[in-house]
Design a protein around this motif. Structure first.
Motif, PDB file in Angstrom:
ATOM      1  N   UNK A  23       1.015  -1.444  -0.410  1.00  0.00           N
ATOM      2  CA  UNK A  23      -0.030   0.364   0.167  1.00  0.00           C
ATOM      3  C   UNK A  23       0.514   1.082   0.023  1.00  0.00           C
ATOM      4  N   UNK A  24       0.796   2.268  -0.893  1.00  0.00           N
ATOM      5  CA  UNK A  24       0.995   3.578  -0.918  1.00  0.00           C
ATOM      6  C   UNK A  24      -0.209   4.992  -0.733  1.00  0.00           C
ATOM      7  N   UNK A  25      -0.042   5.635   0.081  1.00  0.00           N
ATOM      8  CA  UNK A  25      -0.201   5.981   0.629  1.00  0.00           C
ATOM      9  C   UNK A  25       0.164   7.814   0.312  1.00  0.00           C
ATOM     10  N   UNK A  26      -0.329   8.976  -0.287  1.00  0.00           N
ATOM     11  CA  UNK A  26      -0.311   9.982  -0.475  1.00  0.00           C
ATOM     12  C   UNK A  26      -1.012  11.054  -0.314  1.00  0.00           C
ATOM     13  N   UNK A  27      -1.116  12.243   0.357  1.00  0.00           N
ATOM     14  CA  UNK A  27      -2.057  12.503   1.185  1.00  0.00           C
ATOM     15  C   UNK A  27      -1.317  14.009   0.925  1.00  0.00           C
ATOM     16  N   UNK A  28      -2.418  14.977   0.493  1.00  0.00           N
ATOM     17  CA  UNK A  28      -2.503  16.532   0.365  1.00  0.00           C
ATOM     18  C   UNK A  28      -2.955  17.297   1.459  1.00  0.00           C
ATOM     19  N   UNK A  29      -2.496  18.364   2.332  1.00  0.00           N
ATOM     20  CA  UNK A  29      -3.455  19.791   2.390  1.00  0.00           C
ATOM     21  C   UNK A  29      -3.108  20.476   1.882  1.00  0.00           C
ATOM     22  N   UNK A  30      -4.693  21.267   1.144  1.00  0.00           N
ATOM     23  CA  UNK A  30      -3.932  22.747   0.517  1.00  0.00           C
ATOM     24  C   UNK A  30      -4.415  23.439   1.142  1.00  0.00           C
ATOM     25  N   UNK A  31      -3.821  24.117   1.761  1.00  0.00           N
ATOM     26  CA  UNK A  31      -4.814  25.647   2.316  1.00  0.00           C
ATOM     27  C   UNK A  31      -4.441  27.117   1.964  1.00  0.00           C
ATOM     28  N   UNK A  32      -5.087  27.561   1.091  1.00  0.00           N
ATOM     29  CA  UNK A  32      -4.336  28.595   0.156  1.00  0.00           C
ATOM     30  C   UNK A  32      -3.240  28.408  -0.241  1.00  0.00           C
ATOM     31  N   UNK A  36       1.165  20.884   1.831  1.00  0.00           N
ATOM     32  CA  UNK A  36       1.588  20.164   2.746  1.00  0.00           C
ATOM     33  C   UNK A  36       1.440  18.442   2.579  1.00  0.00           C
ATOM     34  N   UNK A  37       2.635  17.887   2.165  1.00  0.00           N
ATOM     35  CA  UNK A  37       2.755  16.453   1.319  1.00  0.00           C
ATOM     36  C   UNK A  37       2.713  15.224   1.858  1.00  0.00           C
ATOM     37  N   UNK A  38       2.711  14.494   2.015  1.00  0.00           N
ATOM     38  CA  UNK A  38       2.797  13.211   3.321  1.00  0.00           C
ATOM     39  C   UNK A  38       2.827  11.834   2.223  1.00  0.00           C
TER      40      UNK A  38
END
Length: 158
Positions: A23-32, A36-38
């Motif tokens: 399993x490969x999990x990529x997450x991104x949080x975009x604020x303005x 932030x990437x994990x």
């Protein structure tokens, strides 16, 4: 209640054929303008039970510890259950806002997610697939931005 549901899911999984997956999990949080990437890579299990597909994997959260993740995928939506150093139960329904709770070592927070994208693909012959989930998250009344989770999985090599 969450622990009982996780126990029931785990018990149900033991009774069905489990497919070991990478399993490969990529997450991104975009604020303005900020993002932030994990990125996480781990082993997991894919289970088909009736009309539902479950993806189960463990992750380690820096500073918090180990978390068991169970993602239930149905035609109705996606349910994410997390237990361990953090716990969460959140339903994702396209175009809808749903409420949930997030328990962390720092306390319990209420959350609202508004899901705008959901896509799940699985190739049974290749034993590989992916899940895309995109949503807005309000945590304890604060907008935390646009969240995108991409999970890819493939049958583990023997």
């Amino acid at each position: 209640m969450l622990k009982q549901e996780l126990k029931e899911v785990s018990t149900a999984m033991e009774q069905d054929t489990n497919i070991p997956v990478s399993v490969t999990v990529e997450s991104e949080i975009q604020m303005g303008d900020d993002a932030e990437r994990h990125h996480t890579h781990t082993d997991g299990t894919l289970i088909h039970k009736g009309s539902a597909t479950y993806l189960q994997y463990k992750e380690v959260i820096e500073g918090a510890g180990s978390v068991n993740n169970v993602i239930k995928i149905t035609n109705d939506g996606i349910l994410i259950l997390r237990s361990g150093s953090v716990s969460m139960k959140q339903k994702f329904l396209i175009g809808q806002t749903t409420k949930g709770m997030y328990d962390s070592p720092y306390g319990q927070l209420w959350m609202e997610t508004t899901t705008d994208k959901m896509n799940f693909r699985y190739n049974q012959q290749k034993k590989e697939g992916d899940l895309l989930l995109s949503y807005g998250l309000v945590l304890q009344g604060e907008d935390t931005g646009k969240h995108t989770i991409k999970i890819a999985f493939q049958g583990a090599k023997a």
